[in-house]
Scaffold this active site. Structure first.
Site, mmCIF file in Angstrom:
data_model
loop_
_atom_site.group_PDB
_atom_site.id
_atom_site.type_symbol
_atom_site.label_atom_id
_atom_site.label_comp_id
_atom_site.label_asym_id
_atom_site.label_seq_id
_atom_site.Cartn_x
_atom_site.Cartn_y
_atom_site.Cartn_z
ATOM 1 N N PRO A 12 -9.578 6.587 -4.267
ATOM 2 C CA PRO A 12 -9.681 8.264 -4.236
ATOM 3 C C PRO A 12 -11.004 8.257 -5.532
ATOM 4 O O PRO A 12 -10.587 8.253 -6.770
ATOM 5 C CB PRO A 12 -8.969 9.479 -4.486
ATOM 6 C CG PRO A 12 -8.094 8.462 -5.843
ATOM 7 C CD PRO A 12 -8.365 6.328 -5.115
ATOM 8 N N MET A 13 -12.205 8.925 -5.090
ATOM 9 C CA MET A 13 -12.807 9.616 -6.518
ATOM 10 C C MET A 13 -13.828 10.397 -6.068
ATOM 11 O O MET A 13 -14.687 10.365 -5.065
ATOM 12 C CB MET A 13 -14.619 7.650 -6.339
ATOM 13 C CG MET A 13 -13.419 6.349 -7.084
ATOM 14 S SD MET A 13 -14.852 5.536 -7.791
ATOM 15 C CE MET A 13 -15.225 5.057 -5.891
ATOM 16 N N CYS A 112 -4.339 11.703 -13.043
ATOM 17 C CA CYS A 112 -5.694 12.564 -13.655
ATOM 18 C C CYS A 112 -5.523 12.811 -14.399
ATOM 19 O O CYS A 112 -4.718 13.276 -14.898
ATOM 20 C CB CYS A 112 -6.577 13.508 -12.861
ATOM 21 S SG CYS A 112 -8.067 13.784 -13.095
ATOM 22 N N LYS A 155 0.055 8.131 -6.721
ATOM 23 C CA LYS A 155 -1.213 7.666 -7.118
ATOM 24 C C LYS A 155 -0.365 8.106 -9.377
ATOM 25 O O LYS A 155 -0.646 9.241 -9.547
ATOM 26 C CB LYS A 155 -2.958 7.639 -7.221
ATOM 27 C CG LYS A 155 -3.013 6.734 -7.761
ATOM 28 C CD LYS A 155 -4.356 7.092 -7.455
ATOM 29 C CE LYS A 155 -5.352 5.598 -9.036
ATOM 30 N NZ LYS A 155 -5.736 6.745 -9.462
ATOM 31 N N GLY A 218 -6.802 -0.756 -11.116
ATOM 32 C CA GLY A 218 -7.351 -0.849 -12.972
ATOM 33 C C GLY A 218 -8.395 -2.354 -13.401
ATOM 34 O O GLY A 218 -7.720 -3.138 -13.046
HETATM 35 C C1 FNR Z 1 -11.438 8.223 -10.058
HETATM 36 N N1 FNR Z 1 -10.630 8.276 -10.376
HETATM 37 C C2 FNR Z 1 -10.177 9.042 -9.279
HETATM 38 N N2 FNR Z 1 -8.246 8.875 -9.113
HETATM 39 C C3 FNR Z 1 -7.743 9.890 -7.974
HETATM 40 O O1 FNR Z 1 -6.806 9.378 -8.131
HETATM 41 N N3 FNR Z 1 -8.414 10.723 -7.593
HETATM 42 C C4 FNR Z 1 -9.851 10.829 -7.897
HETATM 43 O O2 FNR Z 1 -10.604 11.332 -7.097
HETATM 44 C C5 FNR Z 1 -10.834 9.969 -8.981
HETATM 45 N N4 FNR Z 1 -12.029 10.179 -9.537
HETATM 46 C C6 FNR Z 1 -12.812 9.773 -9.644
HETATM 47 C C7 FNR Z 1 -14.415 9.350 -10.108
HETATM 48 C C8 FNR Z 1 -15.044 8.345 -10.335
HETATM 49 C C9 FNR Z 1 -16.420 8.082 -9.927
HETATM 50 C C10 FNR Z 1 -14.000 7.480 -10.740
HETATM 51 C C11 FNR Z 1 -14.617 6.057 -11.633
HETATM 52 C C12 FNR Z 1 -12.641 6.770 -11.092
HETATM 53 C C13 FNR Z 1 -10.022 7.062 -10.860
HETATM 54 C C14 FNR Z 1 -10.145 5.811 -9.963
HETATM 55 O O3 FNR Z 1 -9.083 5.939 -9.124
HETATM 56 C C15 FNR Z 1 -9.085 4.374 -10.605
HETATM 57 O O4 FNR Z 1 -7.575 5.237 -10.964
HETATM 58 C C16 FNR Z 1 -9.641 4.197 -12.193
HETATM 59 O O5 FNR Z 1 -10.817 3.823 -12.193
HETATM 60 C C17 FNR Z 1 -9.379 2.739 -12.246
HETATM 61 O O6 FNR Z 1 -9.546 2.131 -11.752
HETATM 62 P P1 FNR Z 1 -11.096 1.118 -11.632
HETATM 63 O O7 FNR Z 1 -12.095 1.920 -11.897
HETATM 64 O O8 FNR Z 1 -10.523 -0.359 -13.375
HETATM 65 O O9 FNR Z 1 -11.286 -0.131 -11.061
#
Ligand code: FNR
Length: 341
Positions: A12-13, A112, A155, A218
Site C-alpha cells: 500500500p502506498m 503508519c 499490516k 521491508g
Molecule cells: C508507504 N507505506 C505505506 N504503508 C501503509 O501501510 N499504507 C500506506 O498508504 C503507505 N504509503 C506509503 C507511500 C510511499 C510512497 C511509501 C514509500 C511507503 C509504507 C510501505 O507500505 C512499506 O511498509 C514501507 O515502505 C517498507 O517497505 P519497503 O519500502 O522497504 O519495501
C-alpha cells in the site's frame, strides 16, 4: 477468498499506489496489489459510480470529479486489497462496506508512523492500543469478512522486542483475520534502516498455528532479492514478500528481469493516459521512475499537460538518451499559454 501464501505483492502506498501503478505491477508479475491507505471518514463520504467509458468503478465525493478510489475490475478482480486508515470499529465497518463489492480484501493500516495517523489513534498508534485494534479486526471479520466471503487482514510493524511482538501477533491471529503483513522495522525506524529479520520464522509459527498467512515487508529490492532472503534465512515458501520503495521506482520489479526505466515510463504514461489519471499524480510517479541524473527528469518536470508529456516521451530514445531537444516545444506551449490569458 484470496490466498496470500507465498505471494509477491505491491505494498500500500499513498500517492504511488493509484490505479496505473497497480495495473503496471499486475501486468509485470505482482501476484496481488494493495491500494493506498484511505481514511475511513473520507471513504464513507463517497458514492459508487460505474465509469463505463474507462471500464472502471469510481468512488467519488458528491460534487467532485477526482475519484478517491478507482479500480478496474477487469484487471484487478481477484487481486486487489483495500487498505483503510481507522481507529474506530464502527467507522471501519462502514468504510469497508462502502467498497466491499469491488475489492477482494480489507486491510487495516497499523504501521503508519506519520504524525497525521498517530495523533488520531490510527496507524502505528494502534500497536499501543491492542484492545482497540483487536476490536476493529473482530468486527470486520464478523460483519464484513464472513458475510461477503472476503479476506480481512492487518499490516503491522515490529514492537521493541521479540516477546511483545509475538504476543501481539498471537492476539491479532485470534481475531479471525486470514492474513498478516509484518513490516520488519519498529515504529521509530526509517525506511533506509536495515530491517530486523531475526525472528520471522517464530512469527510464521504463531501465524501458522492460527491458520493465518504471513507476508514480510521491508527492504526487499526485487524478486531475486526476495528469493535470496528466503534462501539465506531458510524461510518456508508460504511466507510472501511485499515491496514498496523499489516498486514505486519501478513497478515491474516483480519480474525476474525488471524493465529499464525508459520503457517503464512509456508504459506507465500510456496506462495513466488510458485511465484518465490525474496529471499531478502522473507527474509524481514519473518523477519517481525517471532517475534524477537523466536529462528527462527536468524535461518531464516542466510539462504541464499530458500532451507535453507525450511530446517529451516521443524524444526518449531506446536507451533513455534524448533523440532531440523537447525544450523549444515546451517553451512554445508556455508562450501560447501566456497569449491565451
Ligand atoms: C508507504 N507505506 C505505506 N504503508 C501503509 O501501510 N499504507 C500506506 O498508504 C503507505 N504509503 C506509503 C507511500 C510511499 C510512497 C511509501 C514509500 C511507503 C509504507 C510501505 O507500505 C512499506 O511498509 C514501507 O515502505 C517498507 O517497505 P519497503 O519500502 O522497504 O519495501
Amino acid at each position: 477468498m484470496l490466498s496470500f501464501a507465498g505471494k509477491l505483492v505491491l505494498a500500500p502506498m499513498v500517492r504511488a499506489g493509484e490505479l496505473p501503478t497497480r495495473i503496471l505491477a499486475i501486468r509485470n508479475g505482482a501476484d496481488l496489489v494493495w491500494g493506498p491507505e484511505i481514511i475511513d471518514k473520507k471513504l464513507i463520504q463517497c458514492k459508487r459510480h460505474v465509469n463505463e467509458k474507462l471500464g472502471c468503478v469510481d468512488y467519488l465525493v458528491d460534487g467532485t470529479t477526482s475519484p478517491v478510489f478507482r479500480t478496474c475490475p477487469q484487471i484487478e478482480k481477484g487481486k486487489i486489497v483495500f487498505q483503510i486508515g481507522t481507529s474506530t470499529p464502527s467507522l471501519a465497518i462502514q468504510a469497508a462496506l462502502t467498497v466491499i463489492q469491488d475489492v477482494d480484501g480489507i486491510d487495516i493500516n497499523a504501521g503508519c508512523p506519520k504524525h497525521f495517523s498517530i495523533h488520531s489513534g490510527m496507524g502505528a498508534a494502534l500497536l499501543r492500543t491492542p484492545d482497540k485494534l483487536c476490536e476493529i479486526l473482530c468486527e470486520l471479520v464478523e460483519k464484513v469478512g464472513r458475510p461477503y466471503g472476503k479476506t480481512i487482514s492487518v499490516k503491522i510493524r515490529l514492537l521493541d522486542n521479540r516477546e511483545d511482538t509475538l504476543q501481539l501477533i498471537n492476539r491479532l491471529c485470534q481475531t479471525g483475520i486470514s492474513h498478516l503483513t509484518v513490516h520488519c522495522r519498529t515504529t521509530p525506524m526509517r525506511n533506509r534502516e536495515q530491517p530486523i529479520r531475526g525472528y520471522i520464522k517464530e512469527i510464521y509459527e504463531v501465524c501458522q498455528t492460527n491458520g493465518v498467512t504471513l507476508i514480510i515487508n521491508g527492504g526487499i529490492k526485487s524478486r531475486s532479492h526476495f528469493q535470496e532472503i528466503q534462501r539465506d534465512l531458510e524461510l518456508p515458501k508460504e511466507i510472501g514478500g511485499m515491496m514498496a520503495d523499489c516498486a514505486e521506482q519501478n513497478p515491474t520489479v516483480f519480474l525476474d528481469s525488471p524493465i529499464e526505466w525508459f520503457d517503464v515510463v512509456k508504459q506507465y504514461v500510456r496506462i495513466a493516459n488510458d485511465y484518465d489519471n490525474n496529471l499531478g499524480n502522473t507527474k509524481y510517479m514519473i518523477s519517481r521512475i525517471v532517475p534524477g541524473k537523466s536529462k528527462f527528469y527536468q524535461f518531464f518536470a516542466r510539462c504541464k499537460t499530458f500532451q507535453e508529456i507525450e511530446h517529451v516521451l516521443g524524444l526518449l530514445g531506446p536507451k533513455g538518451d534524448p533523440l532531440g531537444d523537447p525544450l523549444p516545444f515546451i517553451e512554445n506551449c508556455r508562450q501560447q499559454e501566456k497569449l491565451a490569458k
